[in-house]
Design a protein around this motif. Structure first.
Motif, PDB file in Angstrom:
ATOM      1  N   GLU A 111       0.833  -1.200   0.000  1.00 50.12           N
ATOM      2  CA  GLU A 111       0.000   0.000   0.000  1.00 50.12           C
ATOM      3  C   GLU A 111       0.872   1.256   0.000  1.00 50.12           C
ATOM      4  OE1 GLU A 111      -1.892  -3.316   2.325  1.00 50.12           O
ATOM      5  OE2 GLU A 111      -0.012  -2.207   2.455  1.00 50.12           O
ATOM      6  N   PRO A 112       0.520   2.247  -0.815  1.00 48.71           N
ATOM      7  CA  PRO A 112       1.286   3.501  -0.823  1.00 48.71           C
ATOM      8  C   PRO A 112       0.953   4.359   0.389  1.00 48.71           C
ATOM      9  CG  PRO A 112      -0.580   3.680  -2.309  1.00 48.71           C
ATOM     10  CD  PRO A 112      -0.576   2.260  -1.811  1.00 48.71           C
ATOM     11  N   LYS A 113       1.863   5.224   0.754  1.00 45.67           N
ATOM     12  CA  LYS A 113       1.622   6.195   1.815  1.00 45.67           C
ATOM     13  C   LYS A 113       0.713   7.297   1.267  1.00 45.67           C
ATOM     14  CE  LYS A 113       4.098   9.294   4.988  1.00 45.67           C
ATOM     15  NZ  LYS A 113       3.375  10.534   4.640  1.00 45.67           N
ATOM     16  N   THR A 114      -0.351   7.636   2.009  1.00 43.29           N
ATOM     17  CA  THR A 114      -1.312   8.618   1.506  1.00 43.29           C
ATOM     18  C   THR A 114      -1.539   9.787   2.461  1.00 43.29           C
ATOM     19  OG1 THR A 114      -3.156   7.333   2.428  1.00 43.29           O
ATOM     20  CG2 THR A 114      -2.545   6.898   0.131  1.00 43.29           C
ATOM     21  N   VAL A 115      -1.199   9.627   3.748  1.00 41.55           N
ATOM     22  CA  VAL A 115      -1.416  10.705   4.719  1.00 41.55           C
ATOM     23  C   VAL A 115      -0.162  10.881   5.565  1.00 41.55           C
ATOM     24  CG1 VAL A 115      -3.911  10.326   4.831  1.00 41.55           C
ATOM     25  CG2 VAL A 115      -2.407   9.127   6.440  1.00 41.55           C
ATOM     26  N   LYS A 116      -0.084  12.015   6.256  1.00 45.64           N
ATOM     27  CA  LYS A 116       1.038  12.268   7.152  1.00 45.64           C
ATOM     28  C   LYS A 116       1.075  11.212   8.251  1.00 45.64           C
ATOM     29  CE  LYS A 116       2.696  15.819  10.421  1.00 45.64           C
ATOM     30  NZ  LYS A 116       2.450  15.037  11.660  1.00 45.64           N
ATOM     31  N   ASN A 117       2.269  10.697   8.526  1.00 42.83           N
ATOM     32  CA  ASN A 117       2.418   9.715   9.593  1.00 42.83           C
ATOM     33  C   ASN A 117       2.130  10.339  10.950  1.00 42.83           C
ATOM     34  OD1 ASN A 117       3.197   7.709   7.809  1.00 42.83           O
ATOM     35  ND2 ASN A 117       5.379   8.066   8.098  1.00 42.83           N
ATOM     36  N   ARG A 118       1.563   9.554  11.858  1.00 40.00           N
ATOM     37  CA  ARG A 118       1.325  10.019  13.220  1.00 40.00           C
ATOM     38  C   ARG A 118       2.494   9.699  14.143  1.00 40.00           C
ATOM     39  NH1 ARG A 118      -3.341  12.136  14.049  1.00 40.00           N
ATOM     40  NH2 ARG A 118      -3.377  11.875  16.325  1.00 40.00           N
ATOM     41  N   VAL A 119       3.451   8.926  13.653  1.00 40.62           N
ATOM     42  CA  VAL A 119       4.671   8.626  14.403  1.00 40.62           C
ATOM     43  C   VAL A 119       5.863   8.966  13.523  1.00 40.62           C
ATOM     44  CG1 VAL A 119       6.004   6.853  15.610  1.00 40.62           C
ATOM     45  CG2 VAL A 119       3.499   6.762  15.640  1.00 40.62           C
ATOM     46  N   HIS A 120       6.814   9.721  14.060  1.00 39.56           N
ATOM     47  CA  HIS A 120       8.001  10.048  13.273  1.00 39.56           C
ATOM     48  C   HIS A 120       9.222  10.144  14.173  1.00 39.56           C
ATOM     49  CE1 HIS A 120       7.028  14.276  14.478  1.00 39.56           C
ATOM     50  NE2 HIS A 120       8.351  14.397  14.494  1.00 39.56           N
ATOM     51  N   LEU A 121      10.381  10.205  13.558  1.00 43.32           N
ATOM     52  CA  LEU A 121      11.643  10.343  14.273  1.00 43.32           C
ATOM     53  C   LEU A 121      12.114  11.792  14.237  1.00 43.32           C
ATOM     54  CD1 LEU A 121      13.681   7.244  13.021  1.00 43.32           C
ATOM     55  CD2 LEU A 121      12.305   7.450  15.107  1.00 43.32           C
ATOM     56  N   ASP A 122      12.690  12.237  15.348  1.00 44.62           N
ATOM     57  CA  ASP A 122      13.451  13.480  15.402  1.00 44.62           C
ATOM     58  C   ASP A 122      14.914  13.112  15.551  1.00 44.62           C
ATOM     59  OD1 ASP A 122      11.226  15.075  15.232  1.00 44.62           O
ATOM     60  OD2 ASP A 122      11.261  15.755  17.313  1.00 44.62           O
ATOM     61  N   LEU A 123      15.770  13.669  14.698  1.00 43.84           N
ATOM     62  CA  LEU A 123      17.198  13.383  14.757  1.00 43.84           C
ATOM     63  C   LEU A 123      17.924  14.488  15.510  1.00 43.84           C
ATOM     64  CD1 LEU A 123      17.881  12.010  11.164  1.00 43.84           C
ATOM     65  CD2 LEU A 123      16.896  10.870  13.165  1.00 43.84           C
ATOM     66  N   ALA A 124      18.907  14.105  16.290  1.00 43.65           N
ATOM     67  CA  ALA A 124      19.649  15.055  17.124  1.00 43.65           C
ATOM     68  C   ALA A 124      20.859  15.594  16.382  1.00 43.65           C
ATOM     69  CB  ALA A 124      20.109  14.360  18.411  1.00 43.65           C
ATOM     70  N   THR A 125      21.234  16.830  16.705  1.00 43.88           N
ATOM     71  CA  THR A 125      22.484  17.407  16.202  1.00 43.88           C
ATOM     72  C   THR A 125      23.196  18.106  17.356  1.00 43.88           C
ATOM     73  OG1 THR A 125      21.464  19.528  15.561  1.00 43.88           O
ATOM     74  CG2 THR A 125      21.506  17.768  13.907  1.00 43.88           C
ATOM     75  N   THR A 126      24.481  18.364  17.165  1.00 39.83           N
ATOM     76  CA  THR A 126      25.303  18.919  18.243  1.00 39.83           C
ATOM     77  C   THR A 126      25.692  20.373  18.036  1.00 39.83           C
ATOM     78  OG1 THR A 126      27.290  18.057  17.156  1.00 39.83           O
ATOM     79  CG2 THR A 126      26.235  16.644  18.802  1.00 39.83           C
ATOM     80  N   SER A 127      25.466  20.910  16.833  1.00 33.36           N
ATOM     81  CA  SER A 127      25.827  22.293  16.529  1.00 33.36           C
ATOM     82  C   SER A 127      25.086  22.718  15.269  1.00 33.36           C
ATOM     83  CB  SER A 127      27.337  22.427  16.309  1.00 33.36           C
ATOM     84  OG  SER A 127      27.712  21.758  15.115  1.00 33.36           O
ATOM     85  N   PRO A 128      24.984  24.028  15.014  1.00 32.75           N
ATOM     86  CA  PRO A 128      24.371  24.473  13.755  1.00 32.75           C
ATOM     87  C   PRO A 128      25.080  23.900  12.537  1.00 32.75           C
ATOM     88  CG  PRO A 128      24.492  26.300  15.290  1.00 32.75           C
ATOM     89  CD  PRO A 128      25.266  25.170  15.914  1.00 32.75           C
ATOM     90  N   ALA A 129      26.414  23.808  12.612  1.00 27.47           N
ATOM     91  CA  ALA A 129      27.159  23.245  11.481  1.00 27.47           C
ATOM     92  C   ALA A 129      26.809  21.776  11.279  1.00 27.47           C
ATOM     93  CB  ALA A 129      28.660  23.418  11.712  1.00 27.47           C
ATOM     94  N   HIS A 130      26.682  21.029  12.386  1.00 28.47           N
ATOM     95  CA  HIS A 130      26.301  19.619  12.291  1.00 28.47           C
ATOM     96  C   HIS A 130      24.901  19.476  11.712  1.00 28.47           C
ATOM     97  CE1 HIS A 130      25.200  15.640  14.512  1.00 28.47           C
ATOM     98  NE2 HIS A 130      25.618  15.404  13.275  1.00 28.47           N
ATOM     99  N   GLN A 131      23.967  20.339  12.131  1.00 29.88           N
ATOM    100  CA  GLN A 131      22.616  20.280  11.588  1.00 29.88           C
ATOM    101  C   GLN A 131      22.627  20.505  10.074  1.00 29.88           C
ATOM    102  OE1 GLN A 131      19.963  23.390  12.873  1.00 29.88           O
ATOM    103  NE2 GLN A 131      18.117  22.277  12.272  1.00 29.88           N
ATOM    104  N   ALA A 132      23.346  21.523   9.621  1.00 29.09           N
ATOM    105  CA  ALA A 132      23.409  21.817   8.189  1.00 29.09           C
ATOM    106  C   ALA A 132      24.057  20.671   7.424  1.00 29.09           C
ATOM    107  CB  ALA A 132      24.175  23.118   7.959  1.00 29.09           C
ATOM    108  N   GLU A 133      25.130  20.125   7.986  1.00 29.84           N
ATOM    109  CA  GLU A 133      25.826  19.006   7.317  1.00 29.84           C
ATOM    110  C   GLU A 133      24.938  17.787   7.235  1.00 29.84           C
ATOM    111  OE1 GLU A 133      27.612  15.206   7.133  1.00 29.84           O
ATOM    112  OE2 GLU A 133      26.937  16.031   9.050  1.00 29.84           O
ATOM    113  N   LEU A 134      24.204  17.491   8.327  1.00 27.77           N
ATOM    114  CA  LEU A 134      23.342  16.308   8.334  1.00 27.77           C
ATOM    115  C   LEU A 134      22.195  16.468   7.347  1.00 27.77           C
ATOM    116  CD1 LEU A 134      22.522  13.581   9.448  1.00 27.77           C
ATOM    117  CD2 LEU A 134      21.403  14.754  11.366  1.00 27.77           C
TER     118      LEU A 134
END
Length: 245
Positions: free
Chosen positions: A62-85
């Motif tokens: 089945e294809p995805k049709t709506v926004k998921n109600r469960v998702h992941l948040d990924l961590a970063t350690t600095s603004p540079a790390h966030q941009a790189e990730l």
């Protein structure tokens, strides 16, 4: 008796391809327990351990049709790390996603199958979680969800409010489980859901009864061919009660 969150289950049209994306995104190892099932966990990880919530990716047409109600948040350690990730994830096949977030300091992306996730700006609270800062569940009532899951698991509540609740392993390691109030109703089956597991020696039938007494319900599916139990939380989100380990 108690359970603990051990993994999230994610449906995919191509489990192997999506598994490769998330393994590269998180720096984890990838394995398969058979056709149509791809398992992800940190390299050298001894399952189950609260230092990580693993990912099981299961093939479904089945294809995805709506926004998921469960998702992941990924961590970063600095603004540079966030941009790189963010750039590395885009290079791996992610794409920008608009879920109505507006101007926010985090970046919302979707994986190659459209599953939304967030790359957070650096936050002190997530400094020691590993690559996954939190498993986030959209809900109508964070207080009620916190009540249920606090009773269901032996994790520790960290915050409970009208719009947000969070909990984490009692050992103070690994990602948080968070509940965020959203106006969107649940539509259909969740393509991403939680899997919980009792401890070795616990009675699965007694644990199921305990969860039902807390407010878990029967999702109304044929479960005769599976060795685990599928239940739904008080807002109808499906979750799996796995065998003790």
């Amino acid at each position: 008796m108690a359970t603990r969150l051990v993994q999230i289950n994610m449906k995919a049209r191509d489990d192997a391809a999506l598994g490769r994306f998330w393994a590269q995104a998180l720096g984890w190892g990838v394995d398969s327990e058979g056709p149509g099932v791809t398992n992800l966990e940190p390299v050298g990880f001894a399952y189950p351990d609260p230092v990580a919530v693993c990912i099981d990716i299961v093939a479904r047409p089945e294809p995805k049709t709506v926004k998921n109600r469960v998702h992941l948040d990924l961590a970063t350690t600095s603004p540079a790390h966030q941009a790189e990730l963010v750039q590395r994830l885009l290079d791996l096949g992610a794409r920008p996603a608009d879920v109505g977030q507006g101007e926010v300091p985090w970046t919302v992306l979707a994986d190659p199958e459209g599953n939304e996730f967030c790359v957070l700006e650096p936050r002190e609270v997530y400094r020691d979680t590993g690559p996954v800062a939190a498993v986030v569940v959209d809900c109508a009532d964070p207080r009620e969800m916190a009540r249920f899951w606090d009773g269901a698991m032996d994790w520790t509540l960290h915050e409970v409010a009208d719009d947000f609740a969070s909990m984490r392993s009692a050992r103070g390691v690994g990602p948080y489980l968070e509940f965020i109030r959203t106006p969107d109703p649940k539509v259909g089956w969740n393509r991403v859901h939680l899997d919980v597991r009792p401890y070795r020696g616990d009675d699965p039938a007694a644990e199921e009864a305990r969860l039902r007494a807390l407010g878990a319900t029967d999702p109304g599916i044929d479960q005769s061919g599976i060795p685990w139990t599928v239940l739904a939380d008080p807002e109808g989100n499906e979750f799996c009660l796995l065998a003790p380990a």
